[in-house]
Scaffold this motif. Structure first.
Motif, PDB file in Angstrom:
ATOM      1  N   ILE A 110       4.422  10.332   2.300  1.00  0.00           N
ATOM      2  CA  ILE A 110       3.846   9.330   1.337  1.00  0.00           C
ATOM      3  C   ILE A 110       4.219   7.924   1.996  1.00  0.00           C
ATOM      4  O   ILE A 110       5.487   7.805   2.073  1.00  0.00           O
ATOM      5  CB  ILE A 110       4.199   9.307   0.060  1.00  0.00           C
ATOM      6  CG1 ILE A 110       4.139  10.516  -0.629  1.00  0.00           C
ATOM      7  CG2 ILE A 110       3.321   8.036  -0.765  1.00  0.00           C
ATOM      8  CD1 ILE A 110       4.786  10.865  -1.921  1.00  0.00           C
ATOM      9  N   ASN A 111       3.338   7.414   3.021  1.00  0.00           N
ATOM     10  CA  ASN A 111       3.722   6.123   3.603  1.00  0.00           C
ATOM     11  C   ASN A 111       3.443   4.625   2.803  1.00  0.00           C
ATOM     12  O   ASN A 111       2.624   4.709   1.832  1.00  0.00           O
ATOM     13  CB  ASN A 111       2.718   6.018   4.714  1.00  0.00           C
ATOM     14  CG  ASN A 111       3.113   7.075   5.849  1.00  0.00           C
ATOM     15  OD1 ASN A 111       4.077   7.267   5.929  1.00  0.00           O
ATOM     16  ND2 ASN A 111       1.919   7.520   6.639  1.00  0.00           N
ATOM     17  N   PHE A 112       4.566   3.837   2.923  1.00  0.00           N
ATOM     18  CA  PHE A 112       4.613   2.505   2.256  1.00  0.00           C
ATOM     19  C   PHE A 112       4.450   1.395   3.398  1.00  0.00           C
ATOM     20  O   PHE A 112       5.207   1.577   4.265  1.00  0.00           O
ATOM     21  CB  PHE A 112       5.993   2.392   1.406  1.00  0.00           C
ATOM     22  CG  PHE A 112       6.245   1.016   0.836  1.00  0.00           C
ATOM     23  CD1 PHE A 112       5.276   0.823  -0.295  1.00  0.00           C
ATOM     24  CD2 PHE A 112       7.032   0.149   1.473  1.00  0.00           C
ATOM     25  CE1 PHE A 112       5.436  -0.556  -0.746  1.00  0.00           C
ATOM     26  CE2 PHE A 112       7.124  -1.032   0.858  1.00  0.00           C
ATOM     27  CZ  PHE A 112       6.519  -1.425  -0.158  1.00  0.00           C
ATOM     28  N   THR A 113       3.531   0.672   3.029  1.00  0.00           N
ATOM     29  CA  THR A 113       3.492  -0.530   3.822  1.00  0.00           C
ATOM     30  C   THR A 113       3.593  -1.798   2.950  1.00  0.00           C
ATOM     31  O   THR A 113       2.856  -1.769   1.639  1.00  0.00           O
ATOM     32  CB  THR A 113       1.971  -0.882   4.545  1.00  0.00           C
ATOM     33  OG1 THR A 113       1.828   0.161   5.167  1.00  0.00           O
ATOM     34  CG2 THR A 113       2.064  -2.018   5.222  1.00  0.00           C
ATOM     35  N   GLY A 118      10.275  -9.649 -10.071  1.00  0.00           N
ATOM     36  CA  GLY A 118      10.017  -8.605 -10.957  1.00  0.00           C
ATOM     37  C   GLY A 118       8.484  -8.803 -11.632  1.00  0.00           C
ATOM     38  O   GLY A 118       8.157  -8.148 -12.377  1.00  0.00           O
ATOM     39  N   GLY A 119       7.831  -9.741 -11.063  1.00  0.00           N
ATOM     40  CA  GLY A 119       6.440  -9.980 -11.382  1.00  0.00           C
ATOM     41  C   GLY A 119       5.488  -9.013 -10.714  1.00  0.00           C
ATOM     42  O   GLY A 119       5.929  -8.452  -9.665  1.00  0.00           O
ATOM     43  N   THR A 120       4.444  -8.787 -11.352  1.00  0.00           N
ATOM     44  CA  THR A 120       3.346  -7.774 -10.665  1.00  0.00           C
ATOM     45  C   THR A 120       3.077  -8.205  -9.510  1.00  0.00           C
ATOM     46  O   THR A 120       2.625  -9.335  -9.172  1.00  0.00           O
ATOM     47  CB  THR A 120       2.391  -7.208 -11.678  1.00  0.00           C
ATOM     48  OG1 THR A 120       1.589  -8.520 -12.109  1.00  0.00           O
ATOM     49  CG2 THR A 120       3.035  -6.554 -12.828  1.00  0.00           C
ATOM     50  N   GLU A 121       2.646  -7.465  -8.396  1.00  0.00           N
ATOM     51  CA  GLU A 121       2.132  -7.764  -7.199  1.00  0.00           C
ATOM     52  C   GLU A 121       0.873  -7.029  -6.866  1.00  0.00           C
ATOM     53  O   GLU A 121       0.810  -5.591  -7.166  1.00  0.00           O
ATOM     54  CB  GLU A 121       3.143  -7.898  -6.152  1.00  0.00           C
ATOM     55  CG  GLU A 121       2.536  -8.464  -4.781  1.00  0.00           C
ATOM     56  CD  GLU A 121       3.498  -8.513  -3.793  1.00  0.00           C
ATOM     57  OE1 GLU A 121       4.072  -9.527  -3.202  1.00  0.00           O
ATOM     58  OE2 GLU A 121       4.313  -7.356  -3.263  1.00  0.00           O
ATOM     59  N   PRO A 122       0.020  -7.445  -6.121  1.00  0.00           N
ATOM     60  CA  PRO A 122      -1.270  -6.611  -5.886  1.00  0.00           C
ATOM     61  C   PRO A 122      -0.823  -5.380  -4.895  1.00  0.00           C
ATOM     62  O   PRO A 122       0.038  -5.551  -4.082  1.00  0.00           O
ATOM     63  CB  PRO A 122      -2.322  -7.496  -4.827  1.00  0.00           C
ATOM     64  CG  PRO A 122      -1.683  -8.901  -5.383  1.00  0.00           C
ATOM     65  CD  PRO A 122      -0.450  -9.035  -5.702  1.00  0.00           C
ATOM     66  N   GLY A 123      -1.682  -4.270  -5.155  1.00  0.00           N
ATOM     67  CA  GLY A 123      -1.275  -3.215  -3.980  1.00  0.00           C
ATOM     68  C   GLY A 123      -2.408  -2.009  -4.291  1.00  0.00           C
ATOM     69  O   GLY A 123      -3.208  -2.183  -5.403  1.00  0.00           O
ATOM     70  N   THR A 124      -2.478  -1.293  -3.288  1.00  0.00           N
ATOM     71  CA  THR A 124      -3.461  -0.163  -3.458  1.00  0.00           C
ATOM     72  C   THR A 124      -3.103   1.130  -2.934  1.00  0.00           C
ATOM     73  O   THR A 124      -1.762   1.159  -2.545  1.00  0.00           O
ATOM     74  CB  THR A 124      -4.559  -0.511  -2.268  1.00  0.00           C
ATOM     75  OG1 THR A 124      -3.949  -0.539  -0.796  1.00  0.00           O
ATOM     76  CG2 THR A 124      -5.065  -1.906  -2.618  1.00  0.00           C
ATOM     77  N   THR A 174       0.980  -1.176   0.070  1.00  0.00           N
ATOM     78  CA  THR A 174       0.017  -0.024   0.123  1.00  0.00           C
ATOM     79  C   THR A 174       0.750   1.231  -0.131  1.00  0.00           C
ATOM     80  O   THR A 174       1.914   1.416   0.500  1.00  0.00           O
ATOM     81  CB  THR A 174      -0.869  -0.019   1.251  1.00  0.00           C
ATOM     82  OG1 THR A 174      -0.178   0.144   2.336  1.00  0.00           O
ATOM     83  CG2 THR A 174      -1.748  -1.040   1.186  1.00  0.00           C
ATOM     84  N   LEU A 175       0.282   2.270  -0.853  1.00  0.00           N
ATOM     85  CA  LEU A 175       0.943   3.576  -0.741  1.00  0.00           C
ATOM     86  C   LEU A 175      -0.345   4.618  -0.160  1.00  0.00           C
ATOM     87  O   LEU A 175      -1.357   4.703  -0.927  1.00  0.00           O
ATOM     88  CB  LEU A 175       1.303   3.961  -1.937  1.00  0.00           C
ATOM     89  CG  LEU A 175       2.767   3.359  -2.413  1.00  0.00           C
ATOM     90  CD1 LEU A 175       3.004   3.507  -4.091  1.00  0.00           C
ATOM     91  CD2 LEU A 175       4.115   3.897  -1.829  1.00  0.00           C
TER      92      LEU A 175
END
Length: 199
Positions: free
Chosen positions: A44-47, A135-141, A25-26
């Motif tokens: 800007i917080n990153f989890t 390097g693969g895509t990963e879920p995120g919000t 998450t960002l």
């Protein structure tokens, strides 16, 4: 072995209908600042997720007429993060330092100079990608934010003699009649404004 167990659990969560359980998450928290302020910041917080190998994003500030971004620096544990900025946007790229270590929770600190107008400035993500360690895509919000500029404390002015009082100006001509002039002192703006004196 630990990574294998995490990935199995992640797959199980996806099958059970919880795709966001391990998502990165960002988030831009709501922030406030003062008009005409220099060197103010927002974050800007990153989890991280379960296998967070990297991310990149662009954050745009609008309207841009009342804010100038001057710097952006990141602290993301276990990774190398590079940020660049324009007057109205921030772009950051982050990658884990090793394929066996996840990125840690951290933040990007954005420094800005505020203009003279009070009010909200939208801080919106314009492009975001999250990656796993291979390097693969990963879920995120992402969660956009708002920076609200306030007037801040107003200046207090005083003068001697007092505003609107009458002062006597002695005529430099011998035998002349003394003349008077009113000294008016006014505050014409917010914090940082100029003291105007008219006579």
């Amino acid at each position: 072995m630990k990574k294998t167990i995490v990935k199995v659990l992640m797959s199980a969560a996806l099958l059970l209908g919880a795709p966001s359980l391990f998502a990165q998450t960002l988030v831009v928290p709501a922030a406030t600042g003062s008009v005409n302020g220099v060197g103010q910041t927002f974050v800007i917080n990153f989890t991280p997720g379960a296998d967070s190998g990297g991310f990149d994003f662009v954050l745009n500030a609008t309207p841009i007429a009342n804010l100038t971004i001057t710097a952006a620096t990141a602290t993301i544990p276990n990774g190398t993060t590079t940020c660049v900025n324009t007057a109205s946007s921030v772009t950051c790229f982050s990658n884990a330092n090793a394929s066996t270590v996840d990125l840690g929770a951290g933040a990007v600190t954005v420094t800005y100079t505020a203009g003279p107008t009070a009010g909200p400035i939208a801080l919106n993500f314009g492009g975001v990608n999250f990656f796993d360690q291979v390097g693969g895509t990963e879920p995120g919000t992402t969660t956009n934010g708002t920076l609200t500029l306030n007037l801040g404390p107003q200046p207090t002015y005083s003068s001697v003699p007092a505003p609107a009082s009458t002062i006597v100006i002695t005529d430099v001509v011998a035998g002349g009649t003394p003349t008077t002039s009113t000294l008016a002192i006014t505050n014409t703006g917010a914090a940082g404004s100029t003291l105007n004196v008219t006579a």
